[in-house]
Design a protein around this motif. Sequence first.
Motif, PDB file in Angstrom:
ATOM      1  N   UNK A 161       0.819  -1.219   0.000  1.00  0.00           N
ATOM      2  CA  UNK A 161       0.000   0.000   0.000  1.00  0.00           C
ATOM      3  C   UNK A 161       0.852   1.268   0.000  1.00  0.00           C
ATOM      4  N   UNK A 162       2.177   1.105  -0.077  1.00  0.00           N
ATOM      5  CA  UNK A 162       3.139   2.206  -0.215  1.00  0.00           C
ATOM      6  C   UNK A 162       3.063   3.219   0.924  1.00  0.00           C
ATOM      7  N   UNK A 163       2.809   2.723   2.144  1.00  0.00           N
ATOM      8  CA  UNK A 163       2.739   3.595   3.321  1.00  0.00           C
ATOM      9  C   UNK A 163       4.117   3.916   3.894  1.00  0.00           C
ATOM     10  N   UNK A 164       5.147   3.175   3.471  1.00  0.00           N
ATOM     11  CA  UNK A 164       6.481   3.373   4.017  1.00  0.00           C
ATOM     12  C   UNK A 164       6.812   2.378   5.120  1.00  0.00           C
ATOM     13  N   UNK A 165       5.829   1.610   5.534  1.00  0.00           N
ATOM     14  CA  UNK A 165       6.002   0.562   6.539  1.00  0.00           C
ATOM     15  C   UNK A 165       5.228  -0.668   6.099  1.00  0.00           C
ATOM     16  N   UNK A 166       5.562  -1.801   6.674  1.00  0.00           N
ATOM     17  CA  UNK A 166       4.826  -3.034   6.403  1.00  0.00           C
ATOM     18  C   UNK A 166       3.866  -3.259   7.563  1.00  0.00           C
ATOM     19  N   UNK A 167       2.609  -3.524   7.239  1.00  0.00           N
ATOM     20  CA  UNK A 167       1.630  -3.861   8.271  1.00  0.00           C
ATOM     21  C   UNK A 167       0.660  -4.907   7.729  1.00  0.00           C
ATOM     22  N   UNK A 168      -0.281  -5.301   8.536  1.00  0.00           N
ATOM     23  CA  UNK A 168      -1.218  -6.350   8.137  1.00  0.00           C
ATOM     24  C   UNK A 168      -2.018  -5.955   6.898  1.00  0.00           C
ATOM     25  N   UNK A 169      -2.305  -4.669   6.741  1.00  0.00           N
ATOM     26  CA  UNK A 169      -3.054  -4.196   5.570  1.00  0.00           C
ATOM     27  C   UNK A 169      -2.316  -4.533   4.275  1.00  0.00           C
ATOM     28  N   UNK A 170      -0.986  -4.465   4.302  1.00  0.00           N
ATOM     29  CA  UNK A 170      -0.190  -4.832   3.122  1.00  0.00           C
ATOM     30  C   UNK A 170      -0.431  -6.287   2.746  1.00  0.00           C
ATOM     31  N   UNK A 171      -0.507  -7.127   3.731  1.00  0.00           N
ATOM     32  CA  UNK A 171      -0.716  -8.552   3.470  1.00  0.00           C
ATOM     33  C   UNK A 171      -2.139  -8.817   2.973  1.00  0.00           C
ATOM     34  N   UNK A 223       7.276  -2.683  18.653  1.00  0.00           N
ATOM     35  CA  UNK A 223       5.911  -3.187  18.911  1.00  0.00           C
ATOM     36  C   UNK A 223       4.813  -2.174  18.580  1.00  0.00           C
ATOM     37  N   UNK A 224       4.982  -1.484  17.431  1.00  0.00           N
ATOM     38  CA  UNK A 224       3.974  -0.505  17.014  1.00  0.00           C
ATOM     39  C   UNK A 224       3.005  -1.067  15.978  1.00  0.00           C
ATOM     40  N   UNK A 225       3.102  -2.365  15.692  1.00  0.00           N
ATOM     41  CA  UNK A 225       2.195  -2.993  14.733  1.00  0.00           C
ATOM     42  C   UNK A 225       2.635  -2.843  13.285  1.00  0.00           C
ATOM     43  N   UNK A 226       3.811  -2.280  13.084  1.00  0.00           N
ATOM     44  CA  UNK A 226       4.356  -2.077  11.736  1.00  0.00           C
ATOM     45  C   UNK A 226       5.825  -2.476  11.726  1.00  0.00           C
ATOM     46  N   UNK A 227       6.303  -2.793  10.542  1.00  0.00           N
ATOM     47  CA  UNK A 227       7.734  -3.063  10.364  1.00  0.00           C
ATOM     48  C   UNK A 227       8.283  -1.950   9.487  1.00  0.00           C
ATOM     49  N   UNK A 228       9.158  -1.144  10.064  1.00  0.00           N
ATOM     50  CA  UNK A 228       9.779  -0.039   9.331  1.00  0.00           C
ATOM     51  C   UNK A 228      10.880  -0.603   8.425  1.00  0.00           C
ATOM     52  N   UNK A 268       2.982 -12.823   7.864  1.00  0.00           N
ATOM     53  CA  UNK A 268       2.862 -11.542   8.570  1.00  0.00           C
ATOM     54  C   UNK A 268       3.059 -11.724  10.067  1.00  0.00           C
ATOM     55  N   UNK A 269       2.390 -12.698  10.647  1.00  0.00           N
ATOM     56  CA  UNK A 269       2.515 -12.914  12.094  1.00  0.00           C
ATOM     57  C   UNK A 269       3.964 -13.184  12.482  1.00  0.00           C
ATOM     58  N   UNK A 270       4.644 -14.029  11.702  1.00  0.00           N
ATOM     59  CA  UNK A 270       6.042 -14.339  11.991  1.00  0.00           C
ATOM     60  C   UNK A 270       6.957 -13.147  11.801  1.00  0.00           C
ATOM     61  N   UNK A 271       6.743 -12.417  10.709  1.00  0.00           N
ATOM     62  CA  UNK A 271       7.550 -11.223  10.443  1.00  0.00           C
ATOM     63  C   UNK A 271       7.363 -10.198  11.543  1.00  0.00           C
ATOM     64  N   UNK A 272       6.119  -9.911  11.888  1.00  0.00           N
ATOM     65  CA  UNK A 272       5.860  -8.907  12.911  1.00  0.00           C
ATOM     66  C   UNK A 272       6.472  -9.304  14.254  1.00  0.00           C
ATOM     67  N   UNK A 273       6.322 -10.570  14.624  1.00  0.00           N
ATOM     68  CA  UNK A 273       6.844 -10.987  15.927  1.00  0.00           C
ATOM     69  C   UNK A 273       8.370 -10.918  15.989  1.00  0.00           C
ATOM     70  N   UNK A 274       9.045 -11.102  14.846  1.00  0.00           N
ATOM     71  CA  UNK A 274      10.506 -11.079  14.828  1.00  0.00           C
ATOM     72  C   UNK A 274      11.089  -9.700  14.537  1.00  0.00           C
TER      73      UNK A 274
END
Length: 183
Positions: A21-31, A73-78, A62-68
């Motif tokens: 979604x080109x937000x600059x971060x990865x989040x669940x919405x991207x998946x 812990x902001x719900x996004x991967x920068x 997504x769950x694995x990526x986010x947890x690692x």
Amino acid sequence: MVSEFRRKKFQHVFTVFFDTNKSGNIDKKDFELAIANITKLRGWNAGDAKYNEVRDTLLKIWDGLQSRADSNKDGEVSFDEWVSICDEYAKNPTAAPEWLRIYSKFIFQLEDASNDGSIDSEEFSSVYASFGLNKNEAVTAFQKMSRGKSNVSWAEFQELWKEYFTSEDVNAPGNFIFGKTSF
């Protein structure tokens, strides 16, 4: 410290394949967007077995990526968190986290549209064109990645995958695994 060359490779994967979604971060919405795009590409509808398989697999990734990777812990991967997790893998590819092993297999299966256990140039370039990359560049990337062979097997793909994340050699065949010919 991650070299500029490897950062550019990591940026390509981050931008094209994860930050859909080109937000600059990865989040669940991207998946969720990736699920919609991939299932549309293959003609699978909500409720179809293949649709459910793609959804379940991508949400597990997504769950694995986010947890690692989501260190704050902001719900996004920068992007910086992404580079850190990619570099962690590059330092010890034999200890790849489960989400990355699943992602590698998912990409291979996505590219292997004929389900014959190998990827050919048309399968490879069609997938990357669907992600917005230039199809002709993807064909060239496949030729470099496959070293001129007509197909790439799962065993070969796994080695190319590791090479993508670890190599500093601009000509290493693994550098072309994500459909781009230069960084």
